[in-house]
Design an enzyme around this catalytic site. Structure first.
Site, PDB file in Angstrom:
ATOM      1  N   LYS A 127      -2.735   6.212   4.041  1.00 57.42           N
ATOM      2  CA  LYS A 127      -3.002   5.416   2.839  1.00 57.42           C
ATOM      3  C   LYS A 127      -4.065   6.052   1.945  1.00 57.42           C
ATOM      4  O   LYS A 127      -3.872   6.177   0.731  1.00 57.42           O
ATOM      5  CB  LYS A 127      -3.448   4.003   3.230  1.00 57.42           C
ATOM      6  CG  LYS A 127      -2.381   3.156   3.884  1.00 57.42           C
ATOM      7  CD  LYS A 127      -2.869   1.742   4.150  1.00 57.42           C
ATOM      8  CE  LYS A 127      -3.931   1.671   5.228  1.00 57.42           C
ATOM      9  NZ  LYS A 127      -3.421   2.043   6.565  1.00 57.42           N
ATOM     10  N   THR A 128      -5.181   6.439   2.557  1.00 58.40           N
ATOM     11  CA  THR A 128      -6.284   6.962   1.752  1.00 58.40           C
ATOM     12  C   THR A 128      -5.901   8.271   1.071  1.00 58.40           C
ATOM     13  O   THR A 128      -6.152   8.467  -0.126  1.00 58.40           O
ATOM     14  CB  THR A 128      -7.529   7.171   2.628  1.00 58.40           C
ATOM     15  OG1 THR A 128      -7.945   5.908   3.159  1.00 58.40           O
ATOM     16  CG2 THR A 128      -8.670   7.776   1.834  1.00 58.40           C
ATOM     17  N   GLU A 171      -5.398   0.927  -1.994  1.00 54.75           N
ATOM     18  CA  GLU A 171      -4.763   0.912  -0.683  1.00 54.75           C
ATOM     19  C   GLU A 171      -4.387  -0.519  -0.324  1.00 54.75           C
ATOM     20  O   GLU A 171      -4.995  -1.473  -0.792  1.00 54.75           O
ATOM     21  CB  GLU A 171      -5.722   1.461   0.378  1.00 54.75           C
ATOM     22  CG  GLU A 171      -6.053   2.916   0.181  1.00 54.75           C
ATOM     23  CD  GLU A 171      -7.000   3.434   1.249  1.00 54.75           C
ATOM     24  OE1 GLU A 171      -6.922   2.957   2.402  1.00 54.75           O
ATOM     25  OE2 GLU A 171      -7.808   4.312   0.929  1.00 54.75           O
TER      26      GLU A 171
END
Length: 475
Positions: A127-128, A171
């Site tokens: 996600k990051t 996110e």
């Protein structure tokens, strides 16, 4: 649930204001004219930034923090995270005084409503990094998005950028079903695997959560989803939005990457083919991409970003350049420096899949022996994935396991880091357990004594294991 009127700023208090997500949300409210206060355990660059912008921050968590103070308006709303427990003194004081409250996820969802094009990036892993890639692309394209990232993005030297456009990028984490409080127009689902088993009961429940997240998208919205997800039909069943698939080596996906190769520092180059419905036959997004970040997993993350960029009609050369310039976020295969001739890399991996991806990447990076110092994250995750952790760590040449980072948990499942070290040893690997409950000194001394020139040391985990590398570089 409390509804914030962004035209009438109030005083909002954040429990755990120094968290990577909470600090970003606090800064957004400061920018909107809100009075912001909050508490955390330690002073950091993030809290110092907030204080410089006018936030009132307390470095202990106690009931008195919620009481009226001279020169500060009374608190109107409290924001807390899933990490806050019932026995937290501030949480107890909030309940006792009947202060209005919402969760971090609820606040983020309400902020998203202020933008015409909110983009939410979900998945068990990646996600990051993918949020960073998408952010880098939109910034390079001059679209000036507002960004809320779960890590430090090098190009903005922070986790937040407040833009001046209809784009909002964040996110979307599945833990405690947080992302079901969001209002995305565009979403990416990178992968779906078992994790956060202190909340979810099984993978079936996790899959339902991701389906419910995708179902939040409006009819004119977009879902970009990994075509390799098991039973993907179940995840996208009944959706009304536009759907694009991506993946490696499968020409049936809308966006496919193949012919992956690596340079001398594990940065991938690959070819993109597009079969998306409605795409121009001579789509300029097809072709060769060379990434500035490392590993096959980042080819997948980049492919999702390319699909989104194509949908937004961003100029392809801008996308290629942005992905080439993007070197990752902090704590994602981050080069820290050299110590006594060996190289130190730090990585946030704390799930078996992430560990495998990081160590496979390391195989394509210059090294003699790969040493991994692994700090397990939470007792529940260590217990559930003990064998998978041992198998994944075995991709390293030599392993050091240090004590479990408890985070939000107490050890109610009867597991220890020593159990994991023994499981790795049973697989025929050279593995050492070093107790670190009273500090990292013994681990650092062991490393300095045993690592040789040209070895590669990877400090790995979602806790404070990063401090080992930092300490070594200071010696």
């Amino acid at each position: 649930m409390y509804k914030i009127d962004f035209n009438n700023p109030i005083h909002v208090y954040f429990m755990g204001i120094g968290g990577i997500s909470m600090s970003g949300l606090a800064e957004i409210l400061l920018n909107e004219g809100f009075t912001v206060s909050g508490s955390d355990i330690t002073e950091t660059d993030l809290t110092r930034t907030l204080a410089a912008k006018g936030a009132f921050i307390f470095y202990q968590q106690c009931a008195a923090n919620l009481c009226p103070r001279p020169g500060i308006p009374p608190i109107d709303l409290v924001v807390y995270t899933a990490a806050i427990k019932d026995d937290n003194p501030e949480f107890a004081a909030m309940l006792e005084t009947n202060l209005c409250s919402i969760t971090r996820a609820d606040l983020l969802g309400q902020i998203m409503k202020n933008y015409d094009l909110p983009i939410a990036i979900a998945g068990t892993h990646g996600k990051t990094t993918t949020t960073g890639m998408v952010s880098e692309i939109l910034l390079a394209a001059g679209l000036d998005p507002t960004l809320s990232i779960g890590g430090i993005l090098n190009s903005i030297n922070g986790n937040l950028h407040i833009g001046d456009s209809e784009y909002f990028i964040t996110e979307a984490c599945e833990y405690t079903n947080s992302f079901l409080s969001f209002f995305p127009k565009i979403a990416i689902i990178l992968n779906i695997e078992a994790d956060h088993m202190d909340f979810f009961t099984d993978i079936k429940q996790i899959r339902k959560s991701f389906h419910d997240f995708a179902a939040l998208l409006p009819k004119d919205g977009l879902l970009v989803i990994n075509g390799d997800i098991d039973g993907i039909e179940e995840i996208v069943c009944g959706l009304n939005c536009h759907i694009l698939t991506f993946g490696l080596h499968n020409p049936h996906y809308d966006y496919c990457a193949s012919n992956i190769s690596y340079d001398c520092e594990a940065r991938p180059t690959f070819t993109v083919k597009i079969a998306a419905k409605g795409s121009d036959k001579d789509n300029l997004f097809e072709g060769v991409y060379a990434l500035g970040s490392r590993g096959e997993h980042n080819a997948m993350n980049a492919l999702a970003s390319i699909a989104l960029a194509d949908f937004l009609k961003i100029n392809p050369p801008i996308v290629k350049k942005a992905l080439g310039n993007f070197t990752g976020t902090k704590r994602r295969f981050e080069e820290k420096g050299k110590c006594q001739g060996f190289t130190i890399i730090d990585d946030y991996a704390h799930h078996p899949t992430e560990i495998r991806a990081t160590l496979k990447t390391a195989r394509n990076y210059p090294h003699r022996d790969i040493w991994c110092v692994f700090q397990p994250h939470t007792y529940t995750r260590t217990k559930v994935f003990l064998d998978e952790f041992a198998e994944a760590l075995s991709l390293s040449d030599k392993i050091i396991v240090i004590d479990i980072y408890a985070a939000r948990e107490k050890n109610t499942v009867g597991i220890s880091a020593k159990d994991l070290a023994e499981a790795v040893t049973l697989r025929g690997k050279e593995c050492y357990y070093i107790a670190t409950s009273f500090g990292f000194d013994n681990a650092e001394k062991f490393i300095l004594k045993n690592l040789k020139k040209d070895d590669l040391l990877i400090t790995m985990g979602a806790g404070d294991v990063v401090n080992i590398g930092d300490n070594l570089l200071e010696k």
